[in-house]
Structures are given as structure tokens and as C-alpha cells.
Design a protein around this motif. Sequence first.
Motif, PDB file in Angstrom:
ATOM      1  N   MET A   1       6.615 -49.770  28.950  1.00  0.00           N
ATOM      2  CA  MET A   1       6.777 -48.620  28.055  1.00  0.00           C
ATOM      3  C   MET A   1       6.145 -47.387  28.707  1.00  0.00           C
ATOM      4  SD  MET A   1       5.568 -48.326  24.065  1.00  0.00           S
ATOM      5  CE  MET A   1       3.917 -48.953  24.369  1.00  0.00           C
ATOM      6  N   ARG A   2       6.878 -46.268  28.682  1.00  0.00           N
ATOM      7  CA  ARG A   2       6.340 -45.013  29.248  1.00  0.00           C
ATOM      8  C   ARG A   2       6.046 -44.050  28.100  1.00  0.00           C
ATOM      9  NH1 ARG A   2      10.028 -45.935  33.443  1.00  0.00           N
ATOM     10  NH2 ARG A   2      11.629 -44.585  32.576  1.00  0.00           N
ATOM     11  N   VAL A   3       4.806 -43.584  28.042  1.00  0.00           N
ATOM     12  CA  VAL A   3       4.368 -42.774  26.897  1.00  0.00           C
ATOM     13  C   VAL A   3       3.784 -41.451  27.372  1.00  0.00           C
ATOM     14  CG1 VAL A   3       2.976 -42.738  24.789  1.00  0.00           C
ATOM     15  CG2 VAL A   3       3.736 -44.932  25.725  1.00  0.00           C
ATOM     16  N   VAL A   4       4.302 -40.350  26.833  1.00  0.00           N
ATOM     17  CA  VAL A   4       3.642 -39.057  27.000  1.00  0.00           C
ATOM     18  C   VAL A   4       2.570 -38.961  25.921  1.00  0.00           C
ATOM     19  CG1 VAL A   4       3.881 -36.563  26.669  1.00  0.00           C
ATOM     20  CG2 VAL A   4       5.566 -37.795  28.050  1.00  0.00           C
ATOM     21  N   VAL A   5       1.323 -38.754  26.334  1.00  0.00           N
ATOM     22  CA  VAL A   5       0.227 -38.531  25.386  1.00  0.00           C
ATOM     23  C   VAL A   5      -0.179 -37.071  25.522  1.00  0.00           C
ATOM     24  CG1 VAL A   5      -2.144 -39.139  24.754  1.00  0.00           C
ATOM     25  CG2 VAL A   5      -0.579 -40.921  25.564  1.00  0.00           C
ATOM     26  N   THR A   6      -0.067 -36.290  24.462  1.00  0.00           N
ATOM     27  CA  THR A   6      -0.562 -34.913  24.535  1.00  0.00           C
ATOM     28  C   THR A   6      -2.002 -34.891  24.012  1.00  0.00           C
ATOM     29  OG1 THR A   6       0.065 -34.176  22.309  1.00  0.00           O
ATOM     30  CG2 THR A   6       1.774 -34.035  24.034  1.00  0.00           C
ATOM     31  N   GLY A   7      -2.835 -34.054  24.627  1.00  0.00           N
ATOM     32  CA  GLY A   7      -4.242 -33.991  24.203  1.00  0.00           C
ATOM     33  C   GLY A   7      -5.038 -35.193  24.668  1.00  0.00           C
ATOM     34  N   GLY A   8      -4.594 -35.817  25.762  1.00  0.00           N
ATOM     35  CA  GLY A   8      -5.244 -37.043  26.242  1.00  0.00           C
ATOM     36  C   GLY A   8      -6.600 -36.818  26.887  1.00  0.00           C
ATOM     37  N   ALA A   9      -6.974 -35.552  27.114  1.00  0.00           N
ATOM     38  CA  ALA A   9      -8.315 -35.294  27.645  1.00  0.00           C
ATOM     39  C   ALA A   9      -9.309 -34.993  26.528  1.00  0.00           C
ATOM     40  CB  ALA A   9      -8.278 -34.144  28.651  1.00  0.00           C
ATOM     41  N   VAL A  31      -0.654 -35.066  28.984  1.00  0.00           N
ATOM     42  CA  VAL A  31      -0.339 -33.638  29.059  1.00  0.00           C
ATOM     43  C   VAL A  31      -1.400 -32.891  28.264  1.00  0.00           C
ATOM     44  CG1 VAL A  31       1.336 -31.868  28.411  1.00  0.00           C
ATOM     45  CG2 VAL A  31       2.134 -34.089  29.245  1.00  0.00           C
ATOM     46  N   ASP A  32      -2.220 -32.114  28.946  1.00  0.00           N
ATOM     47  CA  ASP A  32      -3.339 -31.464  28.266  1.00  0.00           C
ATOM     48  C   ASP A  32      -3.603 -30.107  28.898  1.00  0.00           C
ATOM     49  OD1 ASP A  32      -6.145 -30.819  27.453  1.00  0.00           O
ATOM     50  OD2 ASP A  32      -6.026 -32.782  26.501  1.00  0.00           O
ATOM     51  N   LYS A  33      -3.869 -29.120  28.052  1.00  0.00           N
ATOM     52  CA  LYS A  33      -4.147 -27.754  28.535  1.00  0.00           C
ATOM     53  C   LYS A  33      -5.565 -27.619  29.095  1.00  0.00           C
ATOM     54  CE  LYS A  33      -4.418 -23.198  26.248  1.00  0.00           C
ATOM     55  NZ  LYS A  33      -4.248 -22.527  24.942  1.00  0.00           N
ATOM     56  N   LEU A  34      -6.405 -28.589  28.782  1.00  0.00           N
ATOM     57  CA  LEU A  34      -7.838 -28.548  29.164  1.00  0.00           C
ATOM     58  C   LEU A  34      -8.553 -27.359  28.531  1.00  0.00           C
ATOM     59  CD1 LEU A  34      -7.842 -29.768  32.906  1.00  0.00           C
ATOM     60  CD2 LEU A  34      -7.988 -31.108  30.792  1.00  0.00           C
ATOM     61  N   ARG A  56      -1.787 -30.719  33.789  1.00  0.00           N
ATOM     62  CA  ARG A  56      -2.385 -29.650  32.982  1.00  0.00           C
ATOM     63  C   ARG A  56      -1.271 -28.737  32.493  1.00  0.00           C
ATOM     64  NH1 ARG A  56      -7.521 -25.748  34.371  1.00  0.00           N
ATOM     65  NH2 ARG A  56      -7.789 -25.089  32.212  1.00  0.00           N
ATOM     66  N   LEU A  57      -1.063 -28.702  31.178  1.00  0.00           N
ATOM     67  CA  LEU A  57       0.046 -27.910  30.623  1.00  0.00           C
ATOM     68  C   LEU A  57      -0.258 -27.567  29.171  1.00  0.00           C
ATOM     69  CD1 LEU A  57       3.148 -27.271  31.579  1.00  0.00           C
ATOM     70  CD2 LEU A  57       3.693 -28.910  29.798  1.00  0.00           C
ATOM     71  N   ASP A  58       0.133 -26.365  28.790  1.00  0.00           N
ATOM     72  CA  ASP A  58       0.059 -25.944  27.386  1.00  0.00           C
ATOM     73  C   ASP A  58       1.323 -26.434  26.686  1.00  0.00           C
ATOM     74  OD1 ASP A  58       0.100 -24.485  24.980  1.00  0.00           O
ATOM     75  OD2 ASP A  58      -0.930 -22.783  25.898  1.00  0.00           O
ATOM     76  N   ILE A  59       1.181 -27.077  25.525  1.00  0.00           N
ATOM     77  CA  ILE A  59       2.386 -27.581  24.836  1.00  0.00           C
ATOM     78  C   ILE A  59       3.258 -26.447  24.289  1.00  0.00           C
ATOM     79  CG2 ILE A  59       1.616 -29.927  24.293  1.00  0.00           C
ATOM     80  CD1 ILE A  59       0.936 -28.790  21.415  1.00  0.00           C
ATOM     81  N   CYS A  60       2.796 -25.201  24.399  1.00  0.00           N
ATOM     82  CA  CYS A  60       3.671 -24.071  24.052  1.00  0.00           C
ATOM     83  C   CYS A  60       4.621 -23.733  25.208  1.00  0.00           C
ATOM     84  CB  CYS A  60       2.832 -22.834  23.711  1.00  0.00           C
ATOM     85  SG  CYS A  60       1.809 -23.057  22.250  1.00  0.00           S
ATOM     86  N   ASP A  61       4.448 -24.380  26.358  1.00  0.00           N
ATOM     87  CA  ASP A  61       5.262 -24.090  27.551  1.00  0.00           C
ATOM     88  C   ASP A  61       6.511 -24.984  27.544  1.00  0.00           C
ATOM     89  OD1 ASP A  61       6.404 -24.042  30.085  1.00  0.00           O
ATOM     90  OD2 ASP A  61       4.499 -24.200  31.156  1.00  0.00           O
ATOM     91  N   ARG A  62       7.601 -24.446  27.038  1.00  0.00           N
ATOM     92  CA  ARG A  62       8.813 -25.252  26.867  1.00  0.00           C
ATOM     93  C   ARG A  62       9.397 -25.720  28.205  1.00  0.00           C
ATOM     94  NH1 ARG A  62      13.441 -26.166  23.474  1.00  0.00           N
ATOM     95  NH2 ARG A  62      14.472 -27.779  24.688  1.00  0.00           N
ATOM     96  N   LYS A  63       9.401 -24.828  29.186  1.00  0.00           N
ATOM     97  CA  LYS A  63       9.975 -25.213  30.494  1.00  0.00           C
ATOM     98  C   LYS A  63       9.190 -26.363  31.109  1.00  0.00           C
ATOM     99  CE  LYS A  63      12.496 -21.264  32.227  1.00  0.00           C
ATOM    100  NZ  LYS A  63      12.132 -19.864  32.236  1.00  0.00           N
ATOM    101  N   PRO A  93      -8.757 -18.170  13.685  1.00  0.00           N
ATOM    102  CA  PRO A  93      -7.605 -19.050  13.428  1.00  0.00           C
ATOM    103  C   PRO A  93      -6.467 -18.959  14.445  1.00  0.00           C
ATOM    104  CG  PRO A  93      -7.958 -17.496  11.592  1.00  0.00           C
ATOM    105  CD  PRO A  93      -8.943 -17.144  12.658  1.00  0.00           C
ATOM    106  N   SER A  94      -6.452 -17.915  15.264  1.00  0.00           N
ATOM    107  CA  SER A  94      -5.272 -17.641  16.086  1.00  0.00           C
ATOM    108  C   SER A  94      -4.878 -18.820  17.000  1.00  0.00           C
ATOM    109  CB  SER A  94      -5.567 -16.368  16.885  1.00  0.00           C
ATOM    110  OG  SER A  94      -4.796 -16.303  17.998  1.00  0.00           O
ATOM    111  N   ALA A  95      -5.860 -19.409  17.686  1.00  0.00           N
ATOM    112  CA  ALA A  95      -5.545 -20.519  18.598  1.00  0.00           C
ATOM    113  C   ALA A  95      -4.989 -21.721  17.827  1.00  0.00           C
ATOM    114  CB  ALA A  95      -6.793 -20.930  19.369  1.00  0.00           C
ATOM    115  N   PHE A  96      -5.370 -21.837  16.559  1.00  0.00           N
ATOM    116  CA  PHE A  96      -4.899 -22.965  15.732  1.00  0.00           C
ATOM    117  C   PHE A  96      -3.422 -22.786  15.379  1.00  0.00           C
ATOM    118  CE2 PHE A  96      -8.835 -25.280  14.803  1.00  0.00           C
ATOM    119  CZ  PHE A  96      -9.728 -24.417  15.418  1.00  0.00           C
ATOM    120  N   ILE A  97      -3.055 -21.520  15.121  1.00  0.00           N
ATOM    121  CA  ILE A  97      -1.643 -21.240  14.817  1.00  0.00           C
ATOM    122  C   ILE A  97      -0.815 -21.504  16.077  1.00  0.00           C
ATOM    123  CG2 ILE A  97      -0.007 -19.471  13.999  1.00  0.00           C
ATOM    124  CD1 ILE A  97      -2.338 -20.312  11.996  1.00  0.00           C
ATOM    125  N   ALA A  98      -1.337 -21.042  17.235  1.00  0.00           N
ATOM    126  CA  ALA A  98      -0.573 -21.180  18.486  1.00  0.00           C
ATOM    127  C   ALA A  98      -0.409 -22.656  18.863  1.00  0.00           C
ATOM    128  CB  ALA A  98      -1.282 -20.410  19.609  1.00  0.00           C
TER     129      ALA A  98
END
Length: 350
Positions: A1-9, A31-34, A56-63, A93-98
Amino acid sequence: MRVVVTGGAGFIGSAVCRQLVQGHNAEVMNVDKLTYASNLGSLEALAGHPNYDFERLDICDRKGLDRIFATFEPDAVIHLAAESHVDRSISGPSAFIASNIVGSYTLLEAARAYHSNLADDRRDRFRFVHVSTDEVYGSLGETGLFVEETPYRPSSPYSASKAASDHLAHAWYKTYGLPVIVTNCSNNYGPYQFPEKLIPLMILNAIDHKPLPVYGAGSNIRDWLFVEDHAEGLIRALTHGRPGESYNFGGNCERSNLDVVKLIGRYYDEIETPTSPTSSLITHVEDRPGHDLRYAIDASKAHRELGWGPRRTFEEGLRSTVEWYLANRSWWASVRSGIYDGRRLGLLRA
Ligand SMILES: NC(=O)c1ccc[n+]([C@@H]2O[C@H](COP(=O)([O-])OP(=O)(O)OC[C@H]3O[C@@H](n4cnc5c(N)ncnc54)[C@H](O)[C@@H]3O)[C@@H](O)[C@H]2O)c1
């Protein structure tokens, strides 16, 4: 099984990565922005493991997300990436909305595009586990438990942003047929938790012989769950959960904040025998604005449908957590001397 885990750090995500790779022989792409809350030191056990990879990636980065889906070709996503601290959400709150709303939306869209192009058998097996909190339900009075049907009444910017993302996740199931499973869990504790949260903050302050700041009277009640038990539940949700459903996870372990802090003091005193009792460091400070009184979870659906239940008692888990922070100074020392020194966050005035 291959799993993408976001926020794994992060705290829970790193436990999920360790369990997936070491316990289930899964291939994991973390996948984590750190952000400030991450710590790659929590994943040292997986360094160089052939089944583990990190980007290292922001989940707001669609590409970036599209590229990861195309190259890694996951069978599932466990989505934990989020801003997670209520006090910080009050101050900013801004980072929470993003991250929590726009980031979850972007990830759902990337997963939907990938899922719709899968061959039939892989499309049927694909799962997207969206990890959320019991805080979306708001506050309980002195009685009652949160069930999956409890209406959402979030109080803080954090819980409101998580509620928004839960609604998006359910909508992506209902509207687009993306096989989403939502989980709502009570407060977690255990090793590798960033020391802005109640339990590690109190342990580190006890070690440094600093005041133990309890909000208000300390009578707010939380239902505590050991992080490894939560990680097991998330993997059970992935393998046994029904798409479109929500599952509550909790420890059946309600404790007031004051009782938690006193118990930390007791274990610390038993292990380290300081000259004066740690409980003498307890200081009552101004309460958190909008502080929910009580959270408590009915996890019977997860017990019934996922065959899941917590394995550790609070007493076992808390004692081992105190021992872990004492034995792993190198994991937290640089955080305390740099990114976060334990100062009060989340008051309305500076
Ligand atoms: N800690 C709890 O008690 C608890 C309880 C229930 C649910 N949850 C949920 O579980 C999840 C994980 O919580 P945690 O306590 O491990 O949090 P955490 O703050 O320890 O870790 C969050 C991780 O997400 C990453 N991240 C944040 N924004 C990102 C972005 N835009 N793109 C990519 N990565 C990003 C951070 O770098 C960090 O590594 C969160 O969604 C939280 O809402 C937490």
C-alpha cells in the motif's frame, strides 16, 4: 500500500508514518511544509528506510501536489497537515484559514483529479482519510458525549477552520464521489508533541523548575488519548472505514486540566525526587478567551465498525510520556531555547 501522509513531520503525523512503515510495511510519502511545529527528528527511526520518502511542500501548492500524486501513485491519503494550536489561532487566525481550509481544499481537488483518472479497481480501493478534532462540536455541559451526529458548533478560529475543512471533505464525497473518511479525535498526548501544548509544556516547566501555568481554575475537562492509539485508529479508518462516514476517537478518559497537571507533578516527583513538590509550582493564570468547558467522546462507532479501542490507560501513557521527555532532551532543547520558550500565547491584549 502506498500512502501520502500530509503533516508527517508533526506530532500525530510522525506516529502515523512510523506505524505505517514499521508496522504495516506500507510505502509512505510524507508531505510537510515544515512549519515551526514540525520536527524531522521525530522521524529519525525511518531515515534511509526504502519505504519512506519526504517532500517539503505546502498543501496549498496545487502543482506540487499534482506532481506528487502523478509520480508516487498513492492508494490512499491520510491528511493531517494543519495549524493545530488554539492559542495561536486566537492571536493570528490567518495561517489557520490558509492551511486548514484552503490547503485542505487544494488537497481534495488534487486527490479528486488523480482519483478520477485511476483504473476501476484502483479507483474503488482509493481512500482519503481527513483527520479532524472533537473541538468542531463545541463545548459540552457537565453531562453527555459527542457522537458523530452532534451538530458542529466550533468556538475558536482553530476549530472553526477544522469544521470548514470537515464540511469540504464530506462535500467532496457527496458531490464528486471522492472516497473520503472523516475522523474526529479528542486531545492527544505522548512523545514528540511540540511543547506549546498543555502536557509537554508542563513537563518541561517542571524540569526547568518554572511555574506551571493553569488557565483559570483548571476545571476544563478534556478526554485524553495516547498518540499511538490515535495513529492506530487512523490506519484502521483507512483499511476498514466506510467512505462518506465520520468516526469519533477518544480515550474514555476525562480529566480536568488541573488533575492532569497534578498527575504530571506526581510522576515527575516519583522519577526525579526534586527538593520541593512540583505541585507547588502550579500557578493559575488568566483563562483562554472562549475556552470550551468540556469535551468527551462516544467512540462506540469506531469500536464497532473499525475494531478499534485505546490500548493504554492514561496513567501508563502519561508516566511514559514524562519519562520520554526526561530521556529525550535533545529532541526538545533547541525548541525551548529558540522557536518557543514557553511564553503565554492567545491572550486578546498583548
Ligand atoms: N493534537 C491533538 O490533540 C489533535 C487531536 C485531534 C485532531 N488533531 C488533528 O490532527 C492533525 C495533526 O495534529 P498534530 O497535533 O500532529 O499537529 P502538529 O502541529 O504537531 O503538526 C502539524 C504538521 O502539519 C504541517 N503543516 C502545517 N501546515 C502545512 C501546510 N500548509 N502544508 C504542509 N504541511 C503543513 C506542520 O509543518 C506540522 O509538521 C491536525 O489536523 C489536527 O487538527 C490533533
